[in-house]
Design an enzyme around this catalytic site. Structure first.
Site, mmCIF file in Angstrom:
data_model
loop_
_atom_site.group_PDB
_atom_site.id
_atom_site.type_symbol
_atom_site.label_atom_id
_atom_site.label_comp_id
_atom_site.label_asym_id
_atom_site.label_seq_id
_atom_site.Cartn_x
_atom_site.Cartn_y
_atom_site.Cartn_z
ATOM 1 N N TYR B 130 73.914 108.713 -61.265
ATOM 2 C CA TYR B 130 75.184 108.072 -61.455
ATOM 3 C C TYR B 130 76.009 108.712 -62.553
ATOM 4 C CZ TYR B 130 79.228 104.962 -60.542
ATOM 5 O OH TYR B 130 80.377 104.713 -60.295
ATOM 6 N N GLN B 191 79.556 101.800 -53.542
ATOM 7 C CA GLN B 191 79.524 102.482 -52.461
ATOM 8 C C GLN B 191 78.441 103.742 -52.667
ATOM 9 O OE1 GLN B 191 82.120 101.564 -54.032
ATOM 10 N NE2 GLN B 191 83.744 103.255 -54.320
ATOM 11 N N SER B 237 75.707 99.226 -76.823
ATOM 12 C CA SER B 237 75.045 99.825 -77.783
ATOM 13 C C SER B 237 74.787 99.190 -79.071
ATOM 14 C CB SER B 237 75.813 101.055 -78.073
ATOM 15 O OG SER B 237 74.967 102.310 -78.757
ATOM 16 N N HIS B 328 68.876 101.811 -81.718
ATOM 17 C CA HIS B 328 68.816 102.849 -82.831
ATOM 18 C C HIS B 328 68.663 102.406 -84.308
ATOM 19 C CE1 HIS B 328 72.234 104.251 -79.755
ATOM 20 N NE2 HIS B 328 71.409 105.109 -79.775
ATOM 21 N N GLU B 415 34.369 86.241 -54.904
ATOM 22 C CA GLU B 415 35.806 86.135 -54.493
ATOM 23 C C GLU B 415 36.057 85.706 -53.158
ATOM 24 O OE1 GLU B 415 38.199 89.315 -55.865
ATOM 25 O OE2 GLU B 415 38.039 88.945 -58.150
ATOM 26 N N HIS B 420 35.884 93.156 -47.788
ATOM 27 C CA HIS B 420 35.801 93.839 -49.108
ATOM 28 C C HIS B 420 34.298 94.192 -49.356
ATOM 29 C CE1 HIS B 420 39.798 92.607 -49.962
ATOM 30 N NE2 HIS B 420 39.861 93.545 -51.083
#
Lengths: 433, 433
Positions: B130, B191, B237, B328, B415, B420
Site C-alpha cells: 500500500y 477498497q 514518528s 529513532h 496429558e 497422540h
C-alpha cells in the site's frame, strides 16, 4: 462422515475451494466483557484480579497467596512419578537444544562509501506466559513457550495459570521449574492478561505476552496488543497427511486422530494416490475410535471437518498442500525429502513413515506452537526470534556523509521534507544562508 | 513550548512517567465504515472497487484502466530529472545491499539420537504494497517496502496507490520500477486493501499486505489480518537525540525537527547533560522554524509533544532511553558505540555527530519502517524476515523413534491425549492389543 474428494472429479476444484474457505471456529463475542475486565484491572490492580479470580475460578486469594511459592513447586516436583519427570526432562533438553541453534547473528560492516552499518538482536526484557487451567493445562506447552524465551535471554518470565476450584496440575509446575520460569501466579482469564500488560501492586508488567487460552484470553491479548507484544492467536489444530499406499493404514489413522482429538473444531486431512488405501484408513479411524479416551471429540472433528483427498499422482499433492498451508504436514512417502523440498507453505513437516506428528508435540525439539488457519502462507511457528528484537545501526563520519548525503538531500527535497534535507545539508555545507 | 524536565528535580519520575504514558494519537473510529467497504469489495469485486474510487478519489476507472500500464511508468521515469533519478538509484542500491546481507540460514543436522532436524526459510508467495496518495506519496517508502520483499524472493509484489483527482507522483512510479514491483493499480483506501486481501476479477489476492496508510487503511489492514498477513500498524514518528554539549545546537535542532515535520502527532525529544546546550538547541529550533517549509506542522509537534530532558550525567540516559524505546535514536556523543552497546530498546540507532537520522530515511541502507509507540521493547523494524516464513523439519527412522518415542508416549498419556500416544506407540509396538 469426512469429506471425500477425488482430483479426477469434475467438481473437485469447487469442492477443494470450499474446504479451504470453510470456517471451523464459532467465535464468541466477548469483546465488551473483556474490555470491562481489562479497564478494571488497570484501575484497581490486585483488588480487581482477586475479585475476578474469586468469581470465575472460585478461589479466594490474597496479594500474598496469588504467587505460587517455591516450596509449592518443590512439592509438586516431588509428587511426580520419576519416569514421567525423566520424560519431561528429555523433552526440555531437546527443545532447548533445538532453539539454542537458532541464535541470530549480528551484522556489522563498513561499506565502500565508508558508512558503518549493522544490526543486532537483543532479548525482549520480560515475557508473560499464559497457561490454561483445567484439562487444557499442558506441561508440554509450558516448555514450548518458556524455553525459547529463556534461551533468547529474556530476564524475567512470569507465568500465570488459573486454578479453577484450587486445582493446579503438578506437571505444569514441574515444567515451569525445568524451563526456568521466574514467577508463577495462580490467576487466569482476561484479568491475568490485564495484570501482565498493565502490572498491579504485586505483578510487574511485562513487555510481551505469549501462550494459548480460551476466547476471553484471546480477546484480552488482542486488546492489550500495542501496550505489550503478543504472539499469534492460534486457531484449532490441523494435520495434513500425504501418504502413499505402502503405509500401514492404522498408523496413518492414529496420526489423523492425534490432531482431531484436540478439539471438535480441529481438522485432519489425508491426501493419497491410492483409493484403496484411503478406504482402509477410514476403516482404521473408525476402529481406533472404539477405544480412544477422547473418541467423542476426535470423532466429531473427523466427521465434521475431516477430509480424504484421492489424487492420481502424489505430484498433484504439492499445490494442494501449498493452498492448505497446514499447521502440521506429514509426508509418509518413500522419498519424503524430495517432496518436502517442493512444499512452500507448512508450519512443520514430518518426514517419512516413522515420524508421527505427535513426536513434534513433545520431544522432537522444534516448537509445537505453529501457524494455523492457512497462515503458514505468511507466518512461522514460535521461535527464538519471537523473544528478540532487532536494532539497526548506522554511523557516518564527515567523509561518508559527504559521499551519500547529497542523495538524501535530493530525495528529501523531492518529498517536500525540508527539515530532513536541512539535517543533512547543514552538516555538509554549514548553516543555510 | 516543549516539556522541560531535569532529572535532579524531585518531580522528575512522575513527569517522565507522564511523558511515557501520553497519548499523541486521536484515533478516528472508522471500523464500521471499513467493514462495509471490505464486505462490498469481497462480494462485488472490481465493481465495488471502481465505485469507491470514483467516490473517494474522484477518478473514473474501468477494470482495464485500473492497472498502470508499463508505458505510463516509462513516461514517468523519463520525466524525472536525471540527478534525482540517480539519487533514487543510489538509495535503491544501498537498501538492496543492506537487506541482501540478512538472508537467514537454513538449519539441518542429525542429533545424537539419530533424529534429523532442521528449519528452512521460504519467501512469502505474494505481497501487496500500500502506498498513500497525495502529499504522503513517498518514493522512499516504496523502496523500503518493496525491495526487502524482492530480495526475500517474493514472486509477485502488487502495489496499490490512490490517485486523488487523477494525480500520481512520477517518482513513486520510478521507485516501483527500480524496486521491481510487478503490478501497480491506481486504487487506495479500504477498497484497495480489500482487493489485495480477497482478490477481484482483475486483481489476484496476495498473502501479505504491507505499507503505511491513513486511519481507513490501518483499520482495513487490521480487519483483513488472518486472511492475509500484515506488517505493523505504524504510529506517528519519533526521534530521541542524546547529545552532549560539544554538538552544534543548529545540527541537533534540525534533527529534532526532521521527525517533528512529519506530523503534528510526531514526537522529538532531546536528552543532554548540558543545560546551556539544551537552551541553545531550543533557540536553534525556533530559528529553523522561521524558514522551514513545514514549520507549521513541525512547530506544533515540537510545542505539543517535544521534550528536553537534562540529566546530570549521560549514564542516566540509558534507562530513560530503554523506557522510551524510541523509533529513532541519535547518539551525538564522543563515544557513541560505547553508549549504543548499553541500549536495549530502539528501532534504529544513529551513531555520532555526523549521522543525522534523515540519512537513514533515504540512503543509509537499513529500513526506515521502524517500531513506534514504545514497541521497540518487543518488535523490530521491517526486514527480510517479514517477507519470509520458517518451516521446521523432523525426520525419525525406527531407531531414533525408538530412542525418543517412549518419552512422547509418557507425556501424551500424562496429558490425557490418547491418540497422540497411540500414533507413537503403534509404531514402536505394533497395534495395541
Amino acid at each position: 462422515m469426512p469429506l471425500d474428494l477425488d482430483s479426477r472429479d469434475s467438481g473437485f476444484e469447487a469442492a477443494f475451494a470450499g474446504l479451504l474457505g470453510a470456517k471451523r471456529e464459532t467465535q464468541e463475542d466477548v469483546q465488551n466483557a473483556v474490555s470491562a475486565i481489562l479497564a478494571d484491572v488497570r484501575q484497581r490492580g490486585d483488588a480487581a484480579v482477586l475479585d475476578y479470580t474469586a468469581r470465575f475460578d472460585r478461589v479466594t486469594l490474597t496479594a500474598g497467596t496469588m504467587r505460587v511459592a517455591p516450596e509449592e513447586v518443590d512439592g509438586a516436583v516431588a509428587s511426580i512419578d520419576p519416569g514421567l519427570l525423566d520424560s519431561l526432562e528429555i523433552a526440555a533438553a531437546r527443545i532447548e537444544d533445538f532453539h539454542r541453534r537458532q541464535k541470530p547473528e549480528a551484522l556489522s560492516y563498513t561499506d565502500g562509501a565508508g558508512v558503518r552499518l549493522g544490526a543486532r538482536w537483543t532479548a525482549v526484557g520480560s515475557v508473560g506466559l499464559y497457561v490454561p487451567g483445567g484439562t487444557a493445562a499442558y506441561p508440554s506447552s509450558v516448555l514450548m513457550n518458556a524455553l525459547p524465551a529463556k534461551v533468547a535471554g529474556v530476564e524475567r518470565v512470569t507465568m500465570v495459570v488459573p486454578t479453577p476450584d484450587g486445582k493446579l496440575n503438578p506437571l505444569v509446575l514441574a515444567a515451569a521449574r525445568l524451563a526456568g520460569v521466574d514467577e508463577i501466579y495462580r490467576i487466569g482469564g482476561a484479568q491475568a492478561v490485564g495484570a501482565l500488560a498493565y502490572g498491579t501492586e504485586t505483578i510487574r508488567p511485562v513487555d510481551k505476552i505469549v501462550g494459548p487460552g480460551n476466547a476471553y484470553v484471546a480477546a484480552a491479548k488482542r486488546q492489550v496488543f500495542g501496550t505489550v507484544g503478543i504472539d499469534m492467536i492460534a486457531g484449532p489444530s490441523e494435520i495434513l497427511v500425504v501418504a502413499d499406499g505402502a503405509n500401514d493404514p492404522a498408523w496413518i489413522a492414529a496420526d489423523l486422530l492425534s490432531q482431531a482429538e484436540h478439539d471438535t473444531s480441529a481438522q485432519a486431512i489425508l491426501i493419497t494416490d491410492d483409493s484403496g488405501f484411503a478406504e482402509a484408513v477410514k476403516r482404521a479411524v473408525d476402529g481406533h475410535l472404539k477405544t480412544l479416551p477422547r473418541a467423542a471429540i476426535a470423532g466429531e472433528s473427523w466427521r465434521e471437518h475431516g477430509a480424504v483427498i484421492v489424487v492420481s499422482h502424489l505430484d498433484e499433492a504439492v499445490p494442494l498442500v501449498d493452498r492448505l498451508a497446514p499447521e502440521h504436514l506429514e509426508l509418509a512417502v518413500a522419498d519424503p525429502d524430495a517432496l518436502a523440498a517442493r512444499i512452500r507453505n507448512a508450519g512443520a513437516i514430518f518426514l517419512g513413515r516413522h515420524t508421527p506428528e505427535a513426536i513434534g508435540d513433545y520431544v522432537a525439539g522444534p516448537n509445537h506452537v505453529l501457524p494455523t488457519a492457512r497462515s503458514a502462507r505468511f507466518s512461522s511457528g514460535l521461535n527464538l526470534l519471537d523473544f528478540m528484537k532487532r536494532t539497526t545501526l548506522v554511523g557516518c563520519d564527515p567523509g561518508s556523509l559527504g559521499a551519500i548525503g547529497p542523495a538524501a538531500v535530493a530525495l528529501a527535497e523531492a518529498e517536500g521534507l525540508g527539515a530532513h534535507a536541512l539535517s543533512v545539508s547543514i552538516r555538509l555545507n554549514g548553516a543555510p544562508r
